[in-house]
Design a protein around this motif. Sequence first.
Motif, short mmCIF file in Angstrom:
data_model
loop_
_atom_site.label_atom_id
_atom_site.label_comp_id
_atom_site.label_asym_id
_atom_site.label_seq_id
_atom_site.Cartn_x
_atom_site.Cartn_y
_atom_site.Cartn_z
N THR A 95 90.23 -93.29 26.51
CA THR A 95 90.23 -94.30 27.66
C THR A 95 91.42 -95.07 27.50
O THR A 95 91.82 -95.14 26.11
CB THR A 95 88.71 -95.17 27.62
OG1 THR A 95 89.16 -96.10 28.41
CG2 THR A 95 88.58 -95.63 26.25
N ALA A 101 86.74 -98.89 30.33
CA ALA A 101 85.52 -98.01 29.81
C ALA A 101 84.23 -98.69 30.35
O ALA A 101 83.39 -98.25 30.94
CB ALA A 101 85.77 -97.47 28.64
N TYR A 104 84.12 -98.16 33.85
CA TYR A 104 83.78 -96.84 34.50
C TYR A 104 82.24 -96.73 34.01
O TYR A 104 81.78 -95.86 34.99
CB TYR A 104 84.53 -95.81 33.64
CG TYR A 104 86.15 -96.15 33.87
CD1 TYR A 104 86.59 -96.52 35.15
CD2 TYR A 104 86.91 -95.72 32.96
CE1 TYR A 104 88.20 -96.35 35.48
CE2 TYR A 104 88.27 -95.92 32.86
CZ TYR A 104 88.85 -96.27 34.23
OH TYR A 104 90.14 -96.35 34.61
N VAL A 105 81.86 -97.11 33.11
CA VAL A 105 80.31 -97.17 32.60
C VAL A 105 79.39 -97.50 33.59
O VAL A 105 78.41 -96.97 34.24
CB VAL A 105 80.24 -97.70 31.11
CG1 VAL A 105 78.62 -97.72 30.95
CG2 VAL A 105 80.64 -96.67 30.00
N ALA A 108 79.50 -95.46 36.67
CA ALA A 108 78.60 -94.29 36.32
C ALA A 108 77.10 -94.34 36.46
O ALA A 108 76.73 -93.44 36.79
CB ALA A 108 79.40 -93.60 35.22
N ILE A 231 76.87 -95.02 24.25
CA ILE A 231 78.17 -94.86 24.41
C ILE A 231 79.25 -95.73 23.48
O ILE A 231 79.02 -96.96 23.51
CB ILE A 231 78.64 -95.16 25.91
CG1 ILE A 231 77.83 -93.92 26.60
CG2 ILE A 231 80.26 -95.10 26.08
CD1 ILE A 231 78.16 -94.30 28.18
N LYS A 258 77.92 -87.88 28.68
CA LYS A 258 79.48 -87.58 28.71
C LYS A 258 79.62 -87.23 30.36
O LYS A 258 80.63 -87.39 30.96
CB LYS A 258 79.40 -86.81 27.78
CG LYS A 258 81.20 -86.72 27.38
CD LYS A 258 81.42 -85.94 26.50
CE LYS A 258 81.38 -84.54 26.77
NZ LYS A 258 82.11 -83.64 25.44
N ARG A 260 78.21 -87.44 33.00
CA ARG A 260 78.12 -88.58 34.08
C ARG A 260 79.28 -89.46 33.93
O ARG A 260 79.80 -90.01 35.20
CB ARG A 260 76.70 -89.56 34.05
CG ARG A 260 75.58 -88.63 34.95
CD ARG A 260 74.54 -89.46 34.53
NE ARG A 260 74.35 -90.64 35.61
CZ ARG A 260 73.25 -91.60 35.66
NH1 ARG A 260 72.26 -91.20 34.83
NH2 ARG A 260 73.27 -92.57 36.43
N TYR A 261 79.66 -89.84 32.78
CA TYR A 261 80.84 -90.89 32.60
C TYR A 261 82.06 -90.01 33.10
O TYR A 261 82.92 -90.78 33.82
CB TYR A 261 80.97 -91.22 31.03
CG TYR A 261 82.02 -91.95 31.03
CD1 TYR A 261 82.10 -93.44 31.21
CD2 TYR A 261 83.29 -91.44 30.24
CE1 TYR A 261 83.29 -94.16 30.83
CE2 TYR A 261 84.34 -92.02 29.96
CZ TYR A 261 84.30 -93.56 30.40
OH TYR A 261 85.57 -94.20 30.21
N LYS A 262 82.22 -88.89 32.58
CA LYS A 262 83.55 -88.24 32.99
C LYS A 262 83.65 -87.67 34.59
O LYS A 262 84.72 -87.73 35.08
CB LYS A 262 83.63 -86.80 32.27
CG LYS A 262 83.91 -87.27 30.86
CD LYS A 262 84.25 -85.67 30.11
CE LYS A 262 85.75 -85.56 30.17
NZ LYS A 262 86.14 -84.63 29.11
#
Length: 393
Positions: A95, A101, A104-105, A108, A231, A258, A260-262
Amino acid sequence: MKPDFDKIIDRKKSKSIKWDPEVLGEIFGEEDLLPLWVADMDFQAPEEVIEAMKEEVSHGVFGYSKRGYQYYQSIIQWYEKRFNWKIKREWLVYTSGVVAAVNYVLQAFLEKEQGVIIQEPVYYPFKKAIKKNGCRVVNNPLKYHEGSYEIDFEDFEKKAREPSTKLFILCSPHNPVGRVWKKEELHRLGEICLANGVLIFADEIHHDLVYQNGAHQIFANLDPRFEDHVITATAPSKTFNLAGLMSAHLIIKNSSLKRRYKHVLEKNHIGHQSPVSMAAVQAAYGQGEPWLEALLAYLQGNIRLIETMVAEKLPKAKFTPPRATYLAWIDLRGYGLSGKALEEKITKKGKVALDGGTWFGSGGEGFVRINFACPRKTLEEALERIIKAIEEE
Ligand SMILES: Cc1ncc(COP(=O)(O)O)c(C=O)c1O
């Protein structure tokens, strides 16, 4: 070569946010300030890192780049050696920054209006990210008593139990209060989150800057059940002063988390990294350890200077030396000023730029945060100015 942390480097004409007069003017209303605010250091990065970047630059072709075996190995070995945490290459997700991040979390895993627990006073971009993403801040304020901060577990549990609470952002070690959380404390937090289906985002970006060897416990490494439910976010940026290189990483063991995050990253085509930053990260983790040890010793000298000067010249102040981070959190409420008046005094009279306590949310009023990762002379000058501004009418 032994690092020279006493060396004064002129950053005013670099691109530094911390030192740039225009930026200072925008944020503090004054341009000619001695800056000890935002968390980067006034020290040069390890020589090995600078050399690795020079070598990368000398190649002269800067096309799209791939993180290689040695890059990953340097990170994996760092965690094993320094934290006894065995991670795998596929758990690592690049990241550009930890704050990116966090955003993004939130995108997500959370829906609008869902709650996120933070523990104020705390690093303020958390709150900003939660609000920007349409989620709800659920504050579990830290308890302050006799210069020490504790977690209010009853309140934490009550808030974690609310069905709309979905995420907890753990700040470990804690910025700004400088606490290194004990295993028992982390365990209790983890159990409550697990029991209530609250996902944990463990921001451990300050974990290398700890003044007692082995004191920091990686949250994920405490219990295999936690490892699957967290995470972890970290970076070499605070440790080796590389924040401008925009390189951090998440460590996510659980493959469905991972994925879902990606998905958010893929939707936005995020993930490429600069080859120069790759070279820096690899050199920092691979060869930077002696530099880090020297840095920690120097920073402890700076903590002693703050302790001495506060004790001698700021009789109404309270200062508990941080157990981690290069950030000193000083209680100036004894001077009876409002947070705003105190911060103004330091800026306008003292000509020093600090992070005001009010920036960190509830519990911050009347405190200031001093970034002491600077040459001792600079720190001394700043402390003299702060003392004069506060003590003299
Ligand atoms: C707790 C904490 N998290 C994250 C950051 C910033 O991380 P990044 O620059 O990777 O977004 C900081 C910087 O001060 C911090 O103190």
